[in-house]
Design a protein around this motif. Structure first.
Motif, PDB file in Angstrom:
ATOM      1  N   ASP A   1      13.314  -9.303  -4.751  1.00 22.51           N
ATOM      2  CA  ASP A   1      13.882  -9.107  -6.154  1.00 22.51           C
ATOM      3  C   ASP A   1      13.451 -10.534  -6.969  1.00 22.51           C
ATOM      4  N   GLY A   2      12.574 -10.232  -7.993  1.00 24.51           N
ATOM      5  CA  GLY A   2      12.086 -11.272  -8.950  1.00 24.51           C
ATOM      6  C   GLY A   2      10.734 -11.475  -8.676  1.00 24.51           C
ATOM      7  N   LEU A   3      10.302 -11.279  -7.614  1.00 23.88           N
ATOM      8  CA  LEU A   3       8.786 -11.627  -7.244  1.00 23.88           C
ATOM      9  C   LEU A   3       7.891 -10.576  -7.703  1.00 23.88           C
ATOM     10  N   PRO A   4       6.650 -10.772  -8.010  1.00 21.14           N
ATOM     11  CA  PRO A   4       5.839  -9.755  -8.447  1.00 21.14           C
ATOM     12  C   PRO A   4       5.398  -8.826  -7.429  1.00 21.14           C
ATOM     13  N   HIS A   5       5.424  -7.561  -7.890  1.00 22.37           N
ATOM     14  CA  HIS A   5       5.062  -6.549  -6.907  1.00 22.37           C
ATOM     15  C   HIS A   5       3.615  -5.743  -7.450  1.00 22.37           C
ATOM     16  N   VAL A   6       2.852  -5.743  -6.813  1.00 24.10           N
ATOM     17  CA  VAL A   6       1.564  -5.042  -7.120  1.00 24.10           C
ATOM     18  C   VAL A   6       1.389  -3.705  -5.845  1.00 24.10           C
ATOM     19  N   LEU A   7       1.350  -2.523  -6.736  1.00 27.39           N
ATOM     20  CA  LEU A   7       1.268  -1.284  -5.606  1.00 27.39           C
ATOM     21  C   LEU A   7      -0.100  -0.955  -5.655  1.00 27.39           C
ATOM     22  N   VAL A   8      -0.581  -0.579  -4.636  1.00 25.89           N
ATOM     23  CA  VAL A   8      -1.857   0.087  -4.428  1.00 25.89           C
ATOM     24  C   VAL A   8      -1.639   1.439  -3.860  1.00 25.89           C
ATOM     25  N   ASN A   9      -1.900   2.393  -4.930  1.00 24.36           N
ATOM     26  CA  ASN A   9      -1.633   4.050  -4.736  1.00 24.36           C
ATOM     27  C   ASN A   9      -2.817   4.628  -3.758  1.00 24.36           C
ATOM     28  N   LEU A  10      -2.646   5.070  -2.648  1.00 26.49           N
ATOM     29  CA  LEU A  10      -3.742   5.811  -2.025  1.00 26.49           C
ATOM     30  C   LEU A  10      -3.593   7.340  -2.190  1.00 26.49           C
ATOM     31  N   VAL A  11      -4.138   7.724  -3.371  1.00 29.48           N
ATOM     32  CA  VAL A  11      -4.269   9.072  -3.858  1.00 29.48           C
ATOM     33  C   VAL A  11      -5.502   9.406  -3.918  1.00 29.48           C
ATOM     34  N   ASN A  12      -5.949  10.818  -3.531  1.00 29.25           N
ATOM     35  CA  ASN A  12      -6.995  11.528  -3.535  1.00 29.25           C
ATOM     36  C   ASN A  12      -6.940  12.455  -4.820  1.00 29.25           C
TER      37      ASN A  12
ATOM     38  N   MET B   1       0.773  -1.164  -0.104  1.00 30.21           N
ATOM     39  CA  MET B   1      -0.227  -0.116   0.090  1.00 30.21           C
ATOM     40  C   MET B   1       0.807   1.402   0.128  1.00 30.21           C
ATOM     41  N   LEU B   2       0.802   1.955  -1.088  1.00 25.12           N
ATOM     42  CA  LEU B   2       1.688   3.090  -1.236  1.00 25.12           C
ATOM     43  C   LEU B   2       0.904   4.397  -0.845  1.00 25.12           C
ATOM     44  N   ALA B   3       1.452   4.920   0.255  1.00 21.02           N
ATOM     45  CA  ALA B   3       0.961   6.413   0.795  1.00 21.02           C
ATOM     46  C   ALA B   3       1.920   7.483   0.740  1.00 21.02           C
ATOM     47  N   LEU B   4       2.258   8.029  -0.383  1.00 20.16           N
ATOM     48  CA  LEU B   4       3.259   8.824  -0.739  1.00 20.16           C
ATOM     49  C   LEU B   4       2.880  10.295  -0.328  1.00 20.16           C
TER      50      LEU B   4
ATOM     51  N   GLY C   1      -2.884 -12.484   2.996  1.00 18.69           N
ATOM     52  CA  GLY C   1      -2.155 -13.266   3.605  1.00 18.69           C
ATOM     53  C   GLY C   1      -2.888 -14.608   3.554  1.00 18.69           C
ATOM     54  N   GLN C   2      -4.027 -14.771   3.768  1.00 17.70           N
ATOM     55  CA  GLN C   2      -4.383 -16.218   3.792  1.00 17.70           C
ATOM     56  C   GLN C   2      -4.223 -16.712   2.355  1.00 17.70           C
ATOM     57  N   CYS C   3      -3.915 -16.110   1.395  1.00 17.97           N
ATOM     58  CA  CYS C   3      -4.003 -16.385  -0.059  1.00 17.97           C
ATOM     59  C   CYS C   3      -2.464 -16.573  -0.473  1.00 17.97           C
ATOM     60  N   GLY C   4      -1.738 -16.210   0.621  1.00 19.55           N
ATOM     61  CA  GLY C   4       0.102 -16.151   0.599  1.00 19.55           C
ATOM     62  C   GLY C   4       0.599 -15.307  -0.005  1.00 19.55           C
ATOM     63  N   ILE C   5       0.016 -14.166   0.074  1.00 16.26           N
ATOM     64  CA  ILE C   5       0.491 -12.710  -0.397  1.00 16.26           C
ATOM     65  C   ILE C   5       0.820 -11.870   0.734  1.00 16.26           C
ATOM     66  N   ALA C   6       2.061 -11.470   0.738  1.00 18.50           N
ATOM     67  CA  ALA C   6       2.391 -10.455   1.872  1.00 18.50           C
ATOM     68  C   ALA C   6       2.003  -9.158   1.213  1.00 18.50           C
ATOM     69  N   SER C   7       1.995  -8.225   2.233  1.00 19.76           N
ATOM     70  CA  SER C   7       1.479  -6.796   2.121  1.00 19.76           C
ATOM     71  C   SER C   7       2.408  -5.868   3.136  1.00 19.76           C
ATOM     72  N   ALA C   8       2.613  -4.584   2.693  1.00 14.69           N
ATOM     73  CA  ALA C   8       3.456  -3.701   3.352  1.00 14.69           C
ATOM     74  C   ALA C   8       2.824  -2.340   3.064  1.00 14.69           C
ATOM     75  N   TYR C   9       3.138  -1.354   4.212  1.00 13.60           N
ATOM     76  CA  TYR C   9       2.634   0.132   3.914  1.00 13.60           C
ATOM     77  C   TYR C   9       4.041   0.854   3.741  1.00 13.60           C
ATOM     78  N   ILE C  10       3.988   1.459   2.421  1.00 14.25           N
ATOM     79  CA  ILE C  10       5.026   2.205   2.022  1.00 14.25           C
ATOM     80  C   ILE C  10       4.922   3.805   1.951  1.00 14.25           C
ATOM     81  N   GLY C  11       5.676   4.617   2.821  1.00 14.83           N
ATOM     82  CA  GLY C  11       5.340   5.935   2.727  1.00 14.83           C
ATOM     83  C   GLY C  11       6.137   6.833   2.028  1.00 14.83           C
TER      84      GLY C  11
ATOM     85  N   ARG D   1      -0.274  13.554   3.491  1.00 12.99           N
ATOM     86  CA  ARG D   1      -1.258  13.130   4.498  1.00 12.99           C
ATOM     87  C   ARG D   1      -1.258  11.434   4.842  1.00 12.99           C
ATOM     88  N   GLY D   2      -0.268  10.949   4.190  1.00 12.06           N
ATOM     89  CA  GLY D   2      -0.101   9.407   4.542  1.00 12.06           C
ATOM     90  C   GLY D   2      -1.189   8.653   4.171  1.00 12.06           C
ATOM     91  N   LEU D   3      -1.765   7.749   5.093  1.00 13.40           N
ATOM     92  CA  LEU D   3      -2.778   6.934   5.052  1.00 13.40           C
ATOM     93  C   LEU D   3      -4.397   7.595   4.934  1.00 13.40           C
TER      94      LEU D   3
END
Length: 306
Positions: free
Chosen positions: A52-63, A1-4, A29-39, A7-9
């Protein structure tokens, strides 16, 4: 989760992050997918290097309506290591401007209210940017303010008992998947054709009537429209607002925006719809977040992101 953003989150209306994302990420997580909050960009760079090498899907928290979009732009040197980015900076720049939104979808053959106006056209006039501004219907023989967003007026009025209402249907979507359909209405006596949740009467009979006349006969049409819009846009969590012409039944997309969860609607209506929750797609935020995560995983799998 990308909160750049600064106002962050706290994305002001798009999602209540501290309520939505814990159950959302729990299902991931139950589906085996790790998540992280990035600021910030450095944290994003570090996260990309660690796996490195694993797929990365970003979710951008933008208004896209209320904030400067520049802080949300992901540098190309980082973006090239990302598998997919939801709620992208590119799409934010289009959908924050109602005129650009209209032109974009018109060029891609999605029905939108016409912007080629003549003196015989009744005009819907709204603020070009932002949300919740007052709108009006004007006769095009009058002088139009070219700084505003002016389009053909689509008559969505529906009579119920002794009242007449402007109406609008909100389609909540994840990518091409339709997840929720919300009915919104506004009494024409308020003299404002812009329809929002806060304008919708807390009237169960009215909601039942609008569901039976506007929504139930068009479920497949709404799914098809959601799919077509999702194919055009970058991946994202969206709310698409749709008008139904009361004479022809034609659907017109009038606006779209980023939206994870419409807490305003569900909090306002959950006590109104009662035991018909399953018809009106009403649920608490935690339940919906888990459901949204399952749709998110399905969509990402189909798109080859995971």
């Amino acid at each position: 989760m990308l909160a750049l953003g600064p106002r962050g989150l706290k994305t002001r209306g798009k999602v209540k992050a501290r309520r939505f994302f814990p159950p959302f990420c729990r299902v991931l997580g139950q589906c085996g997918i790790a998540s992280a909050y990035i600021g910030d960009h450095e944290s994003l760079k570090r996260e990309l290097c660690l796996a490195d090498g694993l797929p990365h899907v970003l979710v951008n928290l933008v208004n896209e309506d209320l904030e400067d979009l520049e802080p949300y732009k992901i540098p190309n040197d980082l973006l090239q290591h990302v598998t997919a980015a939801f709620n992208s900076h590119e799409i934010a720049g289009i959908i924050r401007d109602k005129k650009e939104t209209n032109l974009f979808f018109s060029e891609h053959h999605i029905s939108v209210p016409g912007h080629n106006l003549d003196e015989r056209t009744n005009v819907f006039s709204n603020a070009r940017f932002g949300t919740g501004a007052r709108a009006c219907i004007v006769d095009n023989s009058q002088e139009l303010d070219e700084e505003r967003y002016n389009t053909q007026f689509i008559d969505t009025t529906v009579r119920f008992k002794e009242s007449v209402y402007f109406t609008c249907i909100r389609l909540m979507c994840i990518g091409t998947y339709l997840t929720r359909i919300y009915i919104r209405a506004r009494d024409v006596r308020e003299n404002n054709p812009s329809v929002h949740t806060k304008d919708t009467p807390k009237d169960r009979e009215l909601l039942n009537y609008l569901h039976e006349t506007l929504v139930a006969p068009r479920l497949e049409a709404f799914r098809e429209l959601s799919y077509r819009i999702g194919c055009l846009l970058n991946p994202g969590f969206y709310a698409h607002d749709v008008l139904i012409d009361n004479k022809t039944g034609q659907l017109f997309l009038c606006e779209t925006g980023f939206k994870f969860y419409d807490d305003t609607y569900e909090e306002r209506m959950i006590d109104v719809v009662g035991n018909r929750n399953f018809l009106f797609n009403i649920s608490d935020q935690e339940t919906y977040a888990g459901y949204a995560a399952s749709i998110f995983v399905t969509y990402c799998g189909e798109m080859g992101f995971l």
